[in-house]
Structure formats: C-alpha cells, structure tokens
Design an enzyme around this catalytic site. Structure first.
Site, PDB file in Angstrom:
ATOM      1  N   CYS A   7       0.708  -1.116   0.034  1.00  0.00           N
ATOM      2  CA  CYS A   7       0.124   0.057   0.128  1.00  0.00           C
ATOM      3  C   CYS A   7       0.920   1.241  -0.061  1.00  0.00           C
ATOM      4  O   CYS A   7       0.567   2.261  -0.796  1.00  0.00           O
ATOM      5  CB  CYS A   7      -1.090   0.116   1.272  1.00  0.00           C
ATOM      6  SG  CYS A   7      -0.307  -0.354   2.818  1.00  0.00           S
TER       7      CYS A   7
ATOM      8  N   HIS B 292      -3.118   6.432   4.439  1.00  0.00           N
ATOM      9  CA  HIS B 292      -1.503   6.513   4.592  1.00  0.00           C
ATOM     10  C   HIS B 292      -1.095   7.906   4.122  1.00  0.00           C
ATOM     11  O   HIS B 292      -1.248   8.384   3.115  1.00  0.00           O
ATOM     12  CB  HIS B 292      -0.903   5.419   3.910  1.00  0.00           C
ATOM     13  CG  HIS B 292      -1.166   4.009   4.465  1.00  0.00           C
ATOM     14  ND1 HIS B 292      -1.656   3.818   5.715  1.00  0.00           N
ATOM     15  CD2 HIS B 292      -0.535   3.018   3.959  1.00  0.00           C
ATOM     16  CE1 HIS B 292      -1.588   2.446   5.765  1.00  0.00           C
ATOM     17  NE2 HIS B 292      -0.847   2.123   4.738  1.00  0.00           N
TER      18      HIS B 292
END
Lengths: 345, 345
Positions: free
Chosen positions: B130, B250
């Site tokens: 990710c 994130h």
C-alpha cells in the site's frame, strides 16, 4: 549553589508554564522568592506552587524590579514587549517564545549543545523550539565525533505543543468520534489561521502558519534554529512538520549524513555516553522510543538507528522526547541552572 | 469490453477483501460469475455481493477451475500455496500479499507506472504494498520529466493496513482512554510479534517485523518494490515506516532529488496532468491532503510541494491516499481492467 534567586514566571497557567512550576520544584531550583505575572485580565487569579497559594500580579515593567530570573511563556507579543523591560531591570530573561530566537544578540541555547553561548547574553536567552531541541541534543554528539553534512527531518508532533486548548480539542473530538457525532475543529492546526481541521483520527501537515517559500514557520524554526544552535550556518537542514493525535511527546524521523565513515555500533556508543540521551534501540526486543511512554520523562530517547542502504555515511534515527519538558520547561530551567553554575546569575 | 469474466475472491471478509467487492461493483467490472473462497474453517459462511447472498466455498486447488481472475487477499501463506494452483488451472492471479512481489517471474504492477509489465506475466501478478503504490504513482510522472536520483520517505500509516482487528483495537483503546481505563494492546504493531503497544494517543515506529539490517519488512518492501516497479534497481530509496492512530489513509513525507533542474511550478504542472493524482497544494487556503478526508476516495493526493532550501534539485512532497483503495483493492481491480483492455485476459 548556596545562592538563592528571585524568580518570576510569566504565563504560569499555560501548558509550558505549568511544567515550569513542576520542574522548579522537582529540581530543587534555589528559589528565594517567586512571583507569578500575567496580563491585567488574568491578574488576581490564584496559582498553586509548592503547597502555597500565590496571587498572579499584573506583568508591568516595574513588576520585574528585583527579579533575578524571569521565565517567559506567554506568547511572542508579551515577550516582545516585556522581556527587554525585565532585562533592563537586571533580570535574566529565559524566553520560551520564538520572538528573540533568531536575534543575533540573543543566545539560543540547549545546554548539552552550546552552553558556552550563555556567557554572551545581553539579558535575554531564548529557549529553542521544542522539535528543534530534541533533535540537536541527539545530533550534537554525532557531529562531534563524525561531522554532519545534511539533515532531513519529518516530525510527528503532539497536540500539547499547541497548548492546553489543543489537548482539550483532541479529547473532545475523540469523544465525539466515539459517540458517532460530527467532529468540530476550532483550534488546530493554528488557532489564528483561517481554517481548522480535526486532529482525532487524522494527521495535519501544518504546524504554525505558512511562510512565502511554502515551508511553515515551524519548519523554518527547525531549519534556522538548528543552524544557529549548532554554529553551522551552512548546514543543509530540511523539515516537514506534522501534527499527530498524540497528547504529549514529539517524535522525529531524522536522516543525517556524516562527514566521516561510521558504523551503527559507533553511533550507539556515542549516544550511550552523551548527556541527556537515552539510547533505546534493540530490535530483538522491539525496543524503540514512543511518545506514549516518554510523557513526563526528562531525556531525549533515540532508537531505530540504521545505516542507509545506499549511502554508508547516511543514518536514520528516530528521536522522541516530551515536548513540554526537554522541549520547553525543562530546557528553560536547565538554562537557568547552567547560568548559576557558570556564575552568570 | 463485451467480454465477461469468472472472478474468484480469496479472503473476501478482510479489510481489503471487503473493498475489493465494493470496487468490482462500483467500477462495473464485467462479471459473468463470481465465487468466494476461503479456508475450510470459513467455508459455509455467507457473504453479500451486489444484493445477492453467496456461500463461501473452500479454497481447494480444484475450486479455481474455470476461473478467469482470482483476487487473493488472505495472507502470504494462502497465496504461496494456492496462487500457483489457480494459475496452473488457467486463472490469472492478482495477489495482494507480499509473497510473490520480489519474484523475478512475477510482474509487480501499478498500472499508472508499469502497465507494460503485465504482458510478461506467468499467471500471477503481484499487487504492491500500500505505502509503495501511492508513492510511485506520485513519483513516476516526476521521474519521466526530470529524472530521479534519490528517495527518502517517512510514513504515517493508518491502522486499517493491519486489518479489521487493528481498527477495532484503535476504537477500543480510544474508548478505554476516554473512560480513564488502562489501555490494552493485543494486535499492533504486529499481531504475531512478541510485544504489543497501544496505538491510541501514540505512534509506533514499527510496521511488520524487523529484518537483520535494522529495517522492518515494511520498510524493505517500500525500498525494494519501488526499485522493481520503477525499473530502477540502483535507485537509492530509504524508508522509515510508522503507524499512527488514523483509521484509513496513509500519509508520506517524501524527499526526492531529481536529475534535471525543476521548479515547484513545473512539478505542479506535471502532477496536475498525471493519471490517478489530485494535486492539492494551495498554502493560501491551507489546502493540503489529510488522511481523514481521503477515506473512500480513489486518487493519490499530493501537496506541500517545496523546493529544498539547500538543494535546487531537492523537493519535498506530502502524499496521501486511502491505503485500502489505491493502496490495495482499487489497484488490484485496475490491474484486472488493464489486462482486459490489453487483451491479456
């Protein structure tokens, strides 16, 4: 140190001021007399110190008569106006705001790094920015041994750096989030700025307002103050400062390049013997610093030390400290203690 | 795209699997037939998809007969065992685990960056980590225009990257904190590791377990995967990966050095026209990406772009994306869509 001093605290009820009181007591600072000063609006309020109750007096220029050390932590404009008045009356001002930090006539001091600058004072000493202090405490012993030619830092800063109201805001937003309510933001990232964003469940890449070059003032403080404290005006320093939903304790991911080749083991050895530092680095036991565990602790904690995989002279460090203690109140009191020891008070 | 495919999802009930289902529906992926596979233990459980109820079947090798695309997100050991079985039976596996990512026979693909690698597949395509995906989406258009010679990243990663149980842990710890109770940690930083630390009011500088060189596997994934996806085996990349108390999204503080001189305005122009990116950078309106606001959004958001003050070819970027979407499920579906368009399915 038989000498006892008259101490004034300007801004005793704030997040840093509260810690200043605690540090004075905890460290048995030799106090003959203490007074608490604030704006006319707050004068008359009562404050506790060492089991006694004191009434806050108005911070007029005359209030500093007879004061040996004046600890300021009531915002830049208060310091701008009153610190010279206090100095004029013979007090040594230790100022926790950013107002005088880059003034060439004002020493900017972290005792572990540039204690010798204290002797050059003209009545005012500036206490550096919280995120700067913990970084230079860790970098100075490395610089002494191996030189330093580059610093790139990304911060993970606690809300207490924005004061008591920001801590309250994080608590309220967390409760609102738990209750499934809409989260309201009024303080962070900067109370006086145009927009406010929630900090609970979020990170905000803005601390203090923006400067014209795209960096925030917080980032420029880290950049400029590091150079001044370390006496390295040409050191390349870059900073990205980010607020995270932590109550107290700033964390920093720091990349450095040193001049001479070094090993992680040599950096360990240097930091293990350096003042004010706890080396906390053992991956076999998942031992590394975290803000939740440094709250209320004096030292600067360093861990996650790794040699860069592409550059033998590059190292990565993870530096954590209580921003209200070494980052503010403790460093201020250590400045006063150092001056006492060095016969500057 | 008149062609319709038989799709299998392995691990449909996890954080990423749930998003995979939603992405397939949202993007109208041409599904002829869909089946949901899991371990014997979970087989028989029911799962909703597009208004219908499906019964999860046991993921045996034979279950992949007739499957065109198999989306795996059930852990590395499941992929290790079953992805080759699925490929052997003619399915194209798009694997969201780290198991095959560095296998030289397995393309590791972010369609915006190295779509051409899909053609080299041998039945298995790996979906990158990710935190890697969102970074390379932002770096590739800059590399194309100005070259790239150095990357240093510090991450601020959401708990959803550790799965549903980590999200639950953050919620529980927050409630415990609100109630003044002791906060218990059982999942983070790594469920299978020896020690666990609270994430509420904390940041944890460990994601995945440690490797011998002092970097974590998460950090090594960012380093190695970036080089592989960008076809730059010698690119210096360094990463420090940190978990923060954010649910999803994130954030990354990235420092890059480019080969050719560039201005912030030129980087703006490049990113504004790049696929999959939203440039969100206006300091006059405090406009920058934050994880709280990207949850559920497809793009990679980039802001806080600054030229380094000591290095004209150095730039600082702040990159934010939903780690469950572009960081995982969305990228997997985009891989399948690209393969359909390129007649690889």
């Amino acid at each position: 140190m038989a000498k006892e001093l008259t101490v004034a605290i300007v801004g005793a009820t704030g997040a840093v001021g509260t810690q200043m009181k605690e540090q004075l007591l905890k460290r048995n600072f030799p106090i003959k007399h203490i007074k608490f000063l604030a704006s006319a609006r707050s004068a008359g309020t009562e404050v506790e110190f060492g089991g006694k109750t004191y009434t806050i007096e108005e911070a007029t220029p005359e209030a500093f008569e007879g004061v040996d050390v004046a600890l300021f932590s009531a915002g830049g404009s208060v310091s701008a106006k009153l610190a010279p008045e206090a100095a004029k009356r013979g007090a040594v001002v230790i100022d926790n705001t950013s107002h005088f930090r880059m003034d060439p006539n004002v020493p900017l001091v972290v005792p572990e790094v540039n204690r010798e600058d204290l002797a050059k004072h003209n009545g005012i000493i500036a206490n550096p920015n919280c995120s700067t202090i913990q970084m230079v405490v860790a970098l100075e012993p490395i610089r002494e041994q191996f030189g330093l030619k580059n610093v790139i830092v990304s911060t993970y800063q606690a809300v207490s750096g924005s004061g008591v109201s920001a801590i309250e805001e994080l608590r309220e937003q967390s409760a609102e989030w738990e209750a499934g309510k809409n989260v309201e933001a009024k303080i962070l990232p900067v109370k006086s700025d145009k927009k406010h964003y929630p900090i609970a469940r979020n990170v905000i890449p803005q601390i203090d307002v923006f400067t014209d070059n795209g960096f925030t003032y917080e980032e420029m403080k880290m950049i400029n103050e590091t150079k001044k404290i370390m006496h390295m005006p040409d050191l390349p320093v870059a900073a990205t400062c980010v607020r995270v939903p932590v109550v107290s304790g700033h964390s920093e991911s720091v990349y450095i390049e040193v001049e001479k080749e070094a090993s992680v083991q040599e950096i360990f050895d240097v930091l293990r013997n350096a003042p004010g530092i706890v080396l906390q680095d053992d991956i076999s036991t998942q031992d590394y610093p975290m803000p939740l565990f440094v709250e209320g602790e004096d030292p600067v904690y360093v861990g996650r030390i790794r040699q860069d995989l592409s550059n033998k002279k590059g190292f990565h460090l993870w530096i954590v400290s209580d921003n209200l203690l070494k980052g503010a109140a403790l460093n201020s009191i250590q400045i006063a203690e150092s001056m006492l020891e060095d016969n500057l008070l």
